[in-house]
Design a protein around this motif. Structure first.
Motif, mmCIF file in Angstrom:
data_model
loop_
_atom_site.group_PDB
_atom_site.id
_atom_site.type_symbol
_atom_site.label_atom_id
_atom_site.label_comp_id
_atom_site.label_asym_id
_atom_site.label_seq_id
_atom_site.Cartn_x
_atom_site.Cartn_y
_atom_site.Cartn_z
ATOM 1 N N LEU A 1 53.935 36.523 33.890
ATOM 2 C CA LEU A 1 54.966 37.138 34.712
ATOM 3 C C LEU A 1 54.342 38.181 35.637
ATOM 4 C CD1 LEU A 1 57.575 37.730 31.874
ATOM 5 C CD2 LEU A 1 57.811 36.054 33.718
ATOM 6 N N HIS A 2 55.042 38.473 36.745
ATOM 7 C CA HIS A 2 54.636 39.584 37.607
ATOM 8 C C HIS A 2 55.055 40.871 36.910
ATOM 9 C CE1 HIS A 2 53.437 37.507 41.369
ATOM 10 N NE2 HIS A 2 54.208 36.553 40.876
ATOM 11 N N ARG A 3 54.083 41.628 36.455
ATOM 12 C CA ARG A 3 54.385 42.813 35.679
ATOM 13 C C ARG A 3 53.507 43.981 36.104
ATOM 14 N NH1 ARG A 3 57.231 41.781 30.836
ATOM 15 N NH2 ARG A 3 59.108 40.726 31.555
ATOM 16 N N SER A 4 53.773 45.116 35.495
ATOM 17 C CA SER A 4 52.980 46.310 35.747
ATOM 18 C C SER A 4 51.649 46.208 35.017
ATOM 19 C CB SER A 4 53.741 47.544 35.282
ATOM 20 O OG SER A 4 55.013 47.594 35.899
ATOM 21 N N GLY A 5 50.716 47.058 35.402
ATOM 22 C CA GLY A 5 49.415 47.026 34.751
ATOM 23 C C GLY A 5 48.458 48.006 35.395
ATOM 24 N N ARG A 6 47.184 47.672 35.340
ATOM 25 C CA ARG A 6 46.143 48.537 35.905
ATOM 26 C C ARG A 6 45.189 47.671 36.707
ATOM 27 N NH1 ARG A 6 42.835 53.754 34.250
ATOM 28 N NH2 ARG A 6 44.887 54.559 34.707
ATOM 29 N N LYS A 7 44.735 48.205 37.835
ATOM 30 C CA LYS A 7 43.776 47.493 38.678
ATOM 31 C C LYS A 7 42.651 48.451 39.033
ATOM 32 C CE LYS A 7 45.400 44.269 41.052
ATOM 33 N NZ LYS A 7 46.180 43.440 41.997
ATOM 34 N N ARG A 8 41.418 47.998 38.794
ATOM 35 C CA ARG A 8 40.241 48.825 39.079
ATOM 36 C C ARG A 8 39.448 48.160 40.201
ATOM 37 N NH1 ARG A 8 37.071 49.815 33.653
ATOM 38 N NH2 ARG A 8 36.932 47.536 33.737
ATOM 39 N N VAL A 9 39.150 48.945 41.239
ATOM 40 C CA VAL A 9 38.444 48.396 42.390
ATOM 41 C C VAL A 9 37.277 49.300 42.781
ATOM 42 C CG1 VAL A 9 40.582 47.343 43.239
ATOM 43 C CG2 VAL A 9 39.865 49.548 44.142
ATOM 44 N N HIS A 10 36.300 48.695 43.448
ATOM 45 C CA HIS A 10 35.211 49.424 44.100
ATOM 46 C C HIS A 10 35.499 49.404 45.599
ATOM 47 C CE1 HIS A 10 32.546 50.183 40.767
ATOM 48 N NE2 HIS A 10 32.504 48.908 40.430
ATOM 49 N N HIS A 11 35.971 50.518 46.127
ATOM 50 C CA HIS A 11 36.277 50.554 47.554
ATOM 51 C C HIS A 11 35.033 51.004 48.317
ATOM 52 C CE1 HIS A 11 38.224 51.556 51.362
ATOM 53 N NE2 HIS A 11 39.216 50.774 50.954
ATOM 54 N N PRO A 12 34.688 50.318 49.421
ATOM 55 C CA PRO A 12 33.444 50.655 50.137
ATOM 56 C C PRO A 12 33.458 52.023 50.799
ATOM 57 C CG PRO A 12 34.730 49.028 51.359
ATOM 58 C CD PRO A 12 35.381 49.147 50.014
ATOM 59 N N ILE A 13 34.630 52.606 51.001
ATOM 60 C CA ILE A 13 34.714 53.907 51.669
ATOM 61 C C ILE A 13 34.764 55.053 50.667
ATOM 62 C CG2 ILE A 13 36.023 55.332 53.281
ATOM 63 C CD1 ILE A 13 34.702 52.871 54.538
ATOM 64 N N ALA B 1 35.201 39.317 46.763
ATOM 65 C CA ALA B 1 36.218 39.725 45.797
ATOM 66 C C ALA B 1 35.588 40.267 44.516
ATOM 67 C CB ALA B 1 37.136 38.543 45.476
ATOM 68 N N LYS B 2 34.465 39.689 44.093
ATOM 69 C CA LYS B 2 33.788 40.182 42.888
ATOM 70 C C LYS B 2 33.236 41.581 43.100
ATOM 71 C CE LYS B 2 32.499 35.654 41.032
ATOM 72 N NZ LYS B 2 31.396 34.689 40.812
ATOM 73 N N ASP B 3 32.784 41.867 44.319
ATOM 74 C CA ASP B 3 32.316 43.222 44.615
ATOM 75 C C ASP B 3 33.473 44.220 44.632
ATOM 76 O OD1 ASP B 3 29.703 42.361 44.836
ATOM 77 O OD2 ASP B 3 29.797 42.092 47.007
ATOM 78 N N PHE B 4 34.630 43.730 45.028
ATOM 79 C CA PHE B 4 35.788 44.616 45.196
ATOM 80 C C PHE B 4 36.506 44.873 43.873
ATOM 81 C CE2 PHE B 4 40.318 45.242 46.520
ATOM 82 C CZ PHE B 4 40.142 46.470 47.146
ATOM 83 N N PHE B 5 36.810 43.836 43.119
ATOM 84 C CA PHE B 5 37.553 43.979 41.868
ATOM 85 C C PHE B 5 36.588 44.174 40.699
ATOM 86 C CE2 PHE B 5 40.592 41.395 44.406
ATOM 87 C CZ PHE B 5 41.664 42.279 44.387
ATOM 88 N N VAL B 6 36.753 45.279 39.981
ATOM 89 C CA VAL B 6 35.904 45.540 38.815
ATOM 90 C C VAL B 6 36.114 44.470 37.758
ATOM 91 C CG1 VAL B 6 35.423 47.170 36.942
ATOM 92 C CG2 VAL B 6 35.906 48.014 39.256
ATOM 93 N N ASP B 7 37.368 44.089 37.531
ATOM 94 C CA ASP B 7 37.713 43.100 36.503
ATOM 95 C C ASP B 7 38.044 41.771 37.169
ATOM 96 O OD1 ASP B 7 37.643 45.121 34.344
ATOM 97 O OD2 ASP B 7 39.393 45.917 35.404
ATOM 98 N N TYR B 8 37.095 41.236 37.918
ATOM 99 C CA TYR B 8 37.363 40.040 38.717
ATOM 100 C C TYR B 8 37.865 38.880 37.872
ATOM 101 C CZ TYR B 8 36.659 35.857 41.501
ATOM 102 O OH TYR B 8 36.855 34.663 42.125
ATOM 103 N N ASP B 9 37.226 38.597 36.740
ATOM 104 C CA ASP B 9 37.620 37.445 35.923
ATOM 105 C C ASP B 9 39.064 37.564 35.459
ATOM 106 O OD1 ASP B 9 35.148 36.290 36.231
ATOM 107 O OD2 ASP B 9 34.349 37.042 34.333
ATOM 108 N N GLN B 10 39.463 38.769 35.055
ATOM 109 C CA GLN B 10 40.841 38.966 34.612
ATOM 110 C C GLN B 10 41.821 38.808 35.774
ATOM 111 O OE1 GLN B 10 41.287 42.665 32.445
ATOM 112 N NE2 GLN B 10 39.333 42.386 31.395
ATOM 113 N N ILE B 11 41.441 39.340 36.925
ATOM 114 C CA ILE B 11 42.296 39.228 38.107
ATOM 115 C C ILE B 11 42.465 37.761 38.491
ATOM 116 C CG2 ILE B 11 42.491 39.753 40.569
ATOM 117 C CD1 ILE B 11 43.008 42.176 38.898
ATOM 118 N N ALA B 12 41.369 37.013 38.509
ATOM 119 C CA ALA B 12 41.428 35.605 38.885
ATOM 120 C C ALA B 12 42.297 34.816 37.915
ATOM 121 C CB ALA B 12 40.014 35.019 38.931
#
Length: 329
Positions: free
Chosen positions: A265-277, A209-220
Protein backbone atom coordinates in the motif's frame (compact mmCIF):
# COMPACT_ATOMS: atom_id res chain seq x y z
CA UNK A 1 39.25 -7.89 -26.52
CA UNK A 2 38.57 -4.51 -28.09
CA UNK A 3 38.01 -6.06 -31.52
CA UNK A 4 35.26 -8.51 -30.49
CA UNK A 5 33.57 -5.88 -28.33
CA UNK A 6 33.60 -3.40 -31.21
CA UNK A 7 32.22 -6.01 -33.55
CA UNK A 8 29.50 -6.85 -31.07
CA UNK A 9 28.50 -3.20 -30.82
CA UNK A 10 28.37 -2.96 -34.59
CA UNK A 11 26.12 -6.01 -34.76
CA UNK A 12 23.92 -4.36 -32.14
CA UNK A 13 23.22 -1.31 -34.29
CA UNK A 14 19.68 -0.67 -35.47
CA UNK A 15 17.32 -2.47 -35.38
CA UNK A 16 19.15 -3.88 -32.34
CA UNK A 17 19.46 -2.33 -28.92
CA UNK A 18 22.66 -2.41 -26.88
CA UNK A 19 22.56 -3.60 -23.30
CA UNK A 20 25.46 -2.99 -20.94
CA UNK A 21 25.93 -5.30 -17.96
CA UNK A 22 29.24 -5.52 -16.11
CA UNK A 23 30.91 -3.88 -19.10
CA UNK A 24 29.78 -6.45 -21.66
CA UNK A 25 27.36 -5.33 -24.38
CA UNK A 26 24.34 -7.49 -25.01
CA UNK A 27 21.90 -7.42 -27.89
CA UNK A 28 18.19 -7.92 -28.27
CA UNK A 29 16.22 -7.04 -31.41
CA UNK A 30 13.92 -4.08 -30.96
CA UNK A 31 10.94 -6.15 -32.06
CA UNK A 32 11.82 -8.90 -29.58
CA UNK A 33 12.20 -6.36 -26.77
CA UNK A 34 8.82 -4.86 -27.53
CA UNK A 35 7.16 -8.28 -27.65
CA UNK A 36 8.84 -9.27 -24.38
CA UNK A 37 7.74 -6.09 -22.64
CA UNK A 38 4.16 -6.54 -23.86
CA UNK A 39 4.15 -10.13 -22.63
CA UNK A 40 5.44 -9.07 -19.19
CA UNK A 41 2.88 -6.28 -18.97
CA UNK A 42 -0.12 -8.36 -20.02
CA UNK A 43 -2.57 -8.40 -17.13
CA UNK A 44 -4.70 -11.50 -17.53
CA UNK A 45 -7.08 -11.91 -14.58
CA UNK A 46 -6.89 -15.71 -14.38
CA UNK A 47 -3.11 -15.72 -14.61
CA UNK A 48 -2.78 -13.00 -11.97
CA UNK A 49 -5.08 -14.87 -9.57
CA UNK A 50 -3.31 -18.19 -10.11
CA UNK A 51 0.18 -16.76 -9.69
CA UNK A 52 -0.74 -14.65 -6.68
CA UNK A 53 -2.48 -17.44 -4.75
CA UNK A 54 0.14 -20.06 -5.58
CA UNK A 55 2.98 -17.70 -4.59
CA UNK A 56 1.34 -16.90 -1.24
CA UNK A 57 0.67 -20.60 -0.61
CA UNK A 58 4.27 -21.52 -1.39
CA UNK A 59 5.74 -19.28 1.29
CA UNK A 60 3.90 -20.88 4.25
CA UNK A 61 5.32 -24.03 5.83
CA UNK A 62 2.77 -26.41 7.43
CA UNK A 63 4.15 -25.75 10.91
CA UNK A 64 3.62 -21.99 10.38
CA UNK A 65 -0.05 -22.74 9.79
CA UNK A 66 -0.31 -25.06 12.79
CA UNK A 67 -0.51 -28.18 10.65
CA UNK A 68 1.52 -31.39 11.01
CA UNK A 69 4.08 -31.86 8.23
CA UNK A 70 3.44 -35.48 7.35
CA UNK A 71 6.28 -37.13 5.46
CA UNK A 72 9.78 -35.82 5.02
CA UNK A 73 9.67 -35.46 1.24
CA UNK A 74 6.96 -32.99 0.27
CA UNK A 75 6.73 -32.43 -3.47
CA UNK A 76 5.45 -28.87 -3.18
CA UNK A 77 6.96 -25.81 -1.58
CA UNK A 78 4.82 -24.52 1.26
CA UNK A 79 1.23 -25.61 1.77
CA UNK A 80 -0.61 -28.08 -0.43
CA UNK A 81 -3.91 -27.00 -1.98
CA UNK A 82 -5.85 -29.37 0.26
CA UNK A 83 -4.20 -27.81 3.31
CA UNK A 84 -5.22 -24.32 2.25
CA UNK A 85 -8.76 -25.61 1.67
CA UNK A 86 -8.81 -27.09 5.16
CA UNK A 87 -7.61 -23.85 6.75
CA UNK A 88 -10.10 -21.76 4.74
CA UNK A 89 -13.03 -24.09 5.48
CA UNK A 90 -13.85 -24.83 1.83
CA UNK A 91 -13.76 -27.98 -0.27
CA UNK A 92 -10.57 -28.91 -2.08
CA UNK A 93 -12.34 -28.69 -5.44
CA UNK A 94 -13.61 -25.21 -4.62
CA UNK A 95 -10.15 -23.97 -3.66
CA UNK A 96 -8.60 -25.54 -6.76
CA UNK A 97 -11.12 -23.65 -8.91
CA UNK A 98 -10.25 -20.42 -7.11
CA UNK A 99 -6.52 -20.91 -7.56
CA UNK A 100 -7.08 -21.59 -11.25
CA UNK A 101 -8.48 -18.09 -11.54
CA UNK A 102 -12.18 -18.50 -10.86
CA UNK A 103 -12.97 -15.91 -8.19
CA UNK A 104 -16.09 -14.43 -9.78
CA UNK A 105 -19.00 -14.68 -7.36
CA UNK A 106 -16.85 -15.73 -4.40
CA UNK A 107 -18.33 -14.20 -1.24
CA UNK A 108 -16.45 -11.72 0.93
CA UNK A 109 -16.61 -14.26 3.76
CA UNK A 110 -14.80 -16.88 1.71
CA UNK A 111 -12.23 -14.32 0.58
CA UNK A 112 -11.64 -13.32 4.19
CA UNK A 113 -11.22 -16.97 5.19
CA UNK A 114 -8.81 -17.50 2.29
CA UNK A 115 -6.81 -14.40 3.26
CA UNK A 116 -6.54 -15.69 6.83
CA UNK A 117 -5.50 -19.17 5.67
CA UNK A 118 -2.74 -17.68 3.50
CA UNK A 119 -1.73 -15.24 6.28
CA UNK A 120 -2.08 -12.23 3.97
CA UNK A 121 -1.15 -8.80 5.25
CA UNK A 122 -3.39 -5.77 4.71
CA UNK A 123 -2.03 -4.94 1.25
CA UNK A 124 -2.25 -8.57 0.09
CA UNK A 125 -5.81 -8.89 1.41
CA UNK A 126 -6.84 -5.76 -0.48
CA UNK A 127 -5.13 -7.11 -3.59
CA UNK A 128 -7.04 -10.40 -3.31
CA UNK A 129 -10.34 -8.52 -3.18
CA UNK A 130 -9.29 -6.39 -6.18
CA UNK A 131 -8.48 -9.55 -8.13
CA UNK A 132 -11.85 -11.05 -7.22
CA UNK A 133 -13.70 -7.94 -8.38
CA UNK A 134 -12.11 -8.11 -11.81
CA UNK A 135 -12.22 -11.90 -12.16
CA UNK A 136 -13.75 -13.27 -15.40
CA UNK A 137 -17.50 -12.89 -15.11
CA UNK A 138 -17.20 -10.16 -12.49
CA UNK A 139 -17.99 -6.45 -12.89
CA UNK A 140 -15.74 -4.33 -15.05
CA UNK A 141 -14.49 -0.93 -13.97
CA UNK A 142 -12.51 1.28 -16.29
CA UNK A 143 -10.67 4.11 -14.61
CA UNK A 144 -7.41 5.83 -15.34
CA UNK A 145 -5.60 7.89 -12.67
CA UNK A 146 -5.52 11.59 -13.38
CA UNK A 147 -2.57 13.10 -15.24
CA UNK A 148 -3.24 16.70 -14.21
CA UNK A 149 -3.98 18.40 -10.90
CA UNK A 150 -6.33 21.22 -10.06
CA UNK A 151 -4.79 24.68 -9.76
CA UNK A 152 -5.90 24.89 -6.13
CA UNK A 153 -3.80 21.79 -5.34
CA UNK A 154 -0.75 23.51 -6.80
CA UNK A 155 -1.54 26.44 -4.50
CA UNK A 156 -1.55 24.04 -1.55
CA UNK A 157 1.86 22.70 -2.61
CA UNK A 158 3.29 26.18 -3.01
CA UNK A 159 2.02 27.13 0.44
CA UNK A 160 4.18 24.36 1.94
CA UNK A 161 7.44 26.28 1.93
CA UNK A 162 9.62 24.39 4.42
CA UNK A 163 9.05 20.79 3.32
CA UNK A 164 9.32 19.03 -0.06
CA UNK A 165 5.83 18.11 -1.26
CA UNK A 166 4.49 16.65 -4.49
CA UNK A 167 1.38 15.07 -5.95
CA UNK A 168 1.43 11.89 -8.00
CA UNK A 169 -0.72 8.94 -8.99
CA UNK A 170 -0.43 5.19 -8.55
CA UNK A 171 1.73 4.90 -11.68
CA UNK A 172 4.39 7.09 -9.99
CA UNK A 173 3.74 9.96 -12.39
CA UNK A 174 4.93 13.21 -10.79
CA UNK A 175 2.10 15.62 -11.55
CA UNK A 176 2.91 18.66 -9.42
CA UNK A 177 5.67 19.72 -7.02
CA UNK A 178 6.61 22.63 -4.83
CA UNK A 179 9.97 24.36 -5.20
CA UNK A 180 11.65 22.37 -2.44
CA UNK A 181 10.53 19.06 -3.94
CA UNK A 182 12.01 20.08 -7.28
CA UNK A 183 15.25 20.84 -5.46
CA UNK A 184 15.16 17.51 -3.63
CA UNK A 185 14.72 15.57 -6.86
CA UNK A 186 17.08 17.70 -8.93
CA UNK A 187 19.36 14.64 -9.49
CA UNK A 188 16.57 12.97 -11.43
CA UNK A 189 17.73 13.00 -15.06
CA UNK A 190 15.78 15.18 -17.43
CA UNK A 191 13.27 13.13 -19.43
CA UNK A 192 11.42 14.84 -22.28
CA UNK A 193 8.30 12.81 -21.52
CA UNK A 194 5.78 14.40 -19.22
CA UNK A 195 4.69 13.73 -16.63
CA UNK A 196 8.00 12.62 -15.16
CA UNK A 197 7.92 9.18 -13.56
CA UNK A 198 9.95 8.08 -10.55
CA UNK A 199 9.60 4.38 -11.38
CA UNK A 200 11.43 5.01 -14.65
CA UNK A 201 14.13 6.90 -12.77
CA UNK A 202 14.61 4.09 -10.26
CA UNK A 203 14.70 1.22 -12.74
CA UNK A 204 15.90 2.72 -16.02
CA UNK A 205 18.45 5.14 -14.52
CA UNK A 206 19.56 2.74 -11.82
CA UNK A 207 23.17 3.93 -11.46
CA UNK A 208 22.08 7.49 -10.70
CA UNK A 209 19.22 6.24 -8.52
CA UNK A 210 21.59 4.03 -6.51
CA UNK A 211 23.77 7.04 -5.78
CA UNK A 212 20.73 9.04 -4.73
CA UNK A 213 18.75 6.55 -2.61
CA UNK A 214 20.60 5.12 0.39
CA UNK A 215 18.21 2.15 0.55
CA UNK A 216 17.93 1.60 -3.20
CA UNK A 217 17.00 -2.10 -3.03
CA UNK A 218 14.16 -1.42 -0.60
CA UNK A 219 12.92 1.52 -2.66
CA UNK A 220 12.98 -0.53 -5.87
CA UNK A 221 11.09 -3.39 -4.22
CA UNK A 222 8.45 -1.02 -2.84
CA UNK A 223 7.90 0.68 -6.20
CA UNK A 224 7.35 -2.63 -8.02
CA UNK A 225 5.03 -3.86 -5.26
CA UNK A 226 2.94 -0.67 -5.37
CA UNK A 227 2.70 -0.86 -9.16
CA UNK A 228 1.51 -4.47 -8.81
CA UNK A 229 -1.09 -3.26 -6.30
CA UNK A 230 -2.19 -0.56 -8.75
CA UNK A 231 -2.50 -3.16 -11.51
CA UNK A 232 -4.81 -5.17 -9.27
CA UNK A 233 -7.01 -2.13 -8.75
CA UNK A 234 -7.20 -1.17 -12.40
CA UNK A 235 -5.99 -3.75 -14.95
CA UNK A 236 -7.46 -1.69 -17.80
CA UNK A 237 -5.18 1.31 -17.30
CA UNK A 238 -3.39 1.36 -20.65
CA UNK A 239 -0.72 3.78 -19.45
CA UNK A 240 0.09 1.50 -16.53
CA UNK A 241 0.29 -1.50 -18.85
CA UNK A 242 2.66 0.44 -21.11
CA UNK A 243 4.81 1.50 -18.15
CA UNK A 244 5.09 -2.05 -16.82
CA UNK A 245 6.03 -3.23 -20.30
CA UNK A 246 8.69 -0.54 -20.61
CA UNK A 247 10.19 -1.34 -17.21
CA UNK A 248 10.07 -5.07 -17.90
CA UNK A 249 11.94 -4.60 -21.17
CA UNK A 250 14.58 -2.31 -19.72
CA UNK A 251 15.29 -3.77 -16.29
CA UNK A 252 16.07 -7.32 -15.21
CA UNK A 253 15.61 -6.22 -11.59
CA UNK A 254 12.09 -5.02 -12.34
CA UNK A 255 11.24 -8.29 -14.08
CA UNK A 256 12.29 -10.15 -10.93
CA UNK A 257 10.39 -7.83 -8.61
CA UNK A 258 7.26 -7.91 -10.76
CA UNK A 259 7.30 -11.71 -10.94
CA UNK A 260 7.45 -11.96 -7.13
CA UNK A 261 3.73 -11.01 -6.94
CA UNK A 262 4.47 -8.83 -3.88
CA UNK A 263 2.09 -5.93 -3.22
CA UNK A 264 2.25 -2.88 -0.96
CA UNK A 265 0.00 0.00 0.00
CA UNK A 266 0.98 3.66 -0.35
CA UNK A 267 1.88 4.42 3.23
CA UNK A 268 4.05 6.57 5.44
CA UNK A 269 7.64 5.69 6.15
CA UNK A 270 11.21 6.93 5.95
CA UNK A 271 13.38 7.78 2.95
CA UNK A 272 17.13 8.32 3.12
CA UNK A 273 18.90 10.07 0.25
CA UNK A 274 22.34 11.39 -0.67
CA UNK A 275 21.68 14.82 -2.14
CA UNK A 276 24.55 16.22 -4.26
CA UNK A 277 24.10 19.74 -2.87
CA UNK A 278 23.42 19.31 0.85
CA UNK A 279 24.44 15.70 1.53
CA UNK A 280 22.57 13.13 3.61
CA UNK A 281 18.85 13.60 4.29
CA UNK A 282 16.90 11.19 6.53
CA UNK A 283 13.32 12.14 5.75
CA UNK A 284 9.99 11.15 7.28
CA UNK A 285 7.44 10.54 4.54
CA UNK A 286 3.68 10.98 4.77
CA UNK A 287 1.64 9.85 1.76
CA UNK A 288 -2.03 10.79 1.80
CA UNK A 289 -4.69 9.86 -0.75
CA UNK A 290 -6.76 12.86 -1.87
CA UNK A 291 -10.47 12.02 -1.39
CA UNK A 292 -11.64 14.65 -3.88
CA UNK A 293 -9.22 13.35 -6.52
CA UNK A 294 -9.34 9.53 -6.46
CA UNK A 295 -6.06 7.95 -7.43
CA UNK A 296 -3.93 10.96 -6.49
CA UNK A 297 -1.54 11.06 -3.54
CA UNK A 298 0.00 14.00 -1.68
CA UNK A 299 3.49 13.14 -0.41
CA UNK A 300 5.31 15.36 2.07
CA UNK A 301 8.87 14.96 3.41
CA UNK A 302 9.74 16.34 6.85
CA UNK A 303 12.40 16.06 9.55
CA UNK A 304 12.30 16.75 13.31
CA UNK A 305 13.44 20.24 14.26
CA UNK A 306 17.03 20.53 15.37
CA UNK A 307 18.26 17.46 13.48
CA UNK A 308 21.00 17.54 10.82
CA UNK A 309 18.38 16.72 8.19
CA UNK A 310 16.26 19.71 9.23
CA UNK A 311 19.32 21.94 8.91
CA UNK A 312 20.14 20.45 5.51
CA UNK A 313 16.56 20.97 4.33
CA UNK A 314 16.90 24.66 5.26
CA UNK A 315 20.13 24.79 3.22
CA UNK A 316 18.35 23.09 0.33
CA UNK A 317 15.55 25.66 0.50
CA UNK A 318 18.11 28.48 0.31
CA UNK A 319 19.78 26.83 -2.67
CA UNK A 320 16.42 26.32 -4.39
CA UNK A 321 15.46 29.96 -3.90
CA UNK A 322 18.51 31.07 -5.90
CA UNK A 323 18.87 28.28 -8.44
CA UNK A 324 15.17 27.63 -9.28
CA UNK A 325 15.49 23.89 -10.05
CA UNK A 326 13.22 22.67 -12.83
CA UNK A 327 13.61 18.90 -12.51
CA UNK A 328 10.34 16.99 -13.08
CA UNK A 329 8.35 20.02 -14.13
Amino acid sequence: MAGPLRATRERCSKPWRTRSSSGYPQCLPWIAERAYGEEMARMDPRTDIREFLSSRRARIAPEQAGLPAYGGNRRVKGLRREEVALLAGVSVDYYVRMERGSLAGVSDGVLDALASALQLDEAERDHLFHLARRAPGGPRRRHSPAVTVRSTLQQVLDAISDAPAWIGNGRYDVLAMNQLARALYSPMPADPRRPANTARFIYLNSETAKDFFVDYDQIAAAVAAKLRMEAGRDPHDEKLIALVGELSTGSELFRQRWASQDVRLHRSGRKRVHHPIVGRLDLDVESLELPADPGLYLTVYTAPAGTPTADNLALLASWAATHHPTSCR
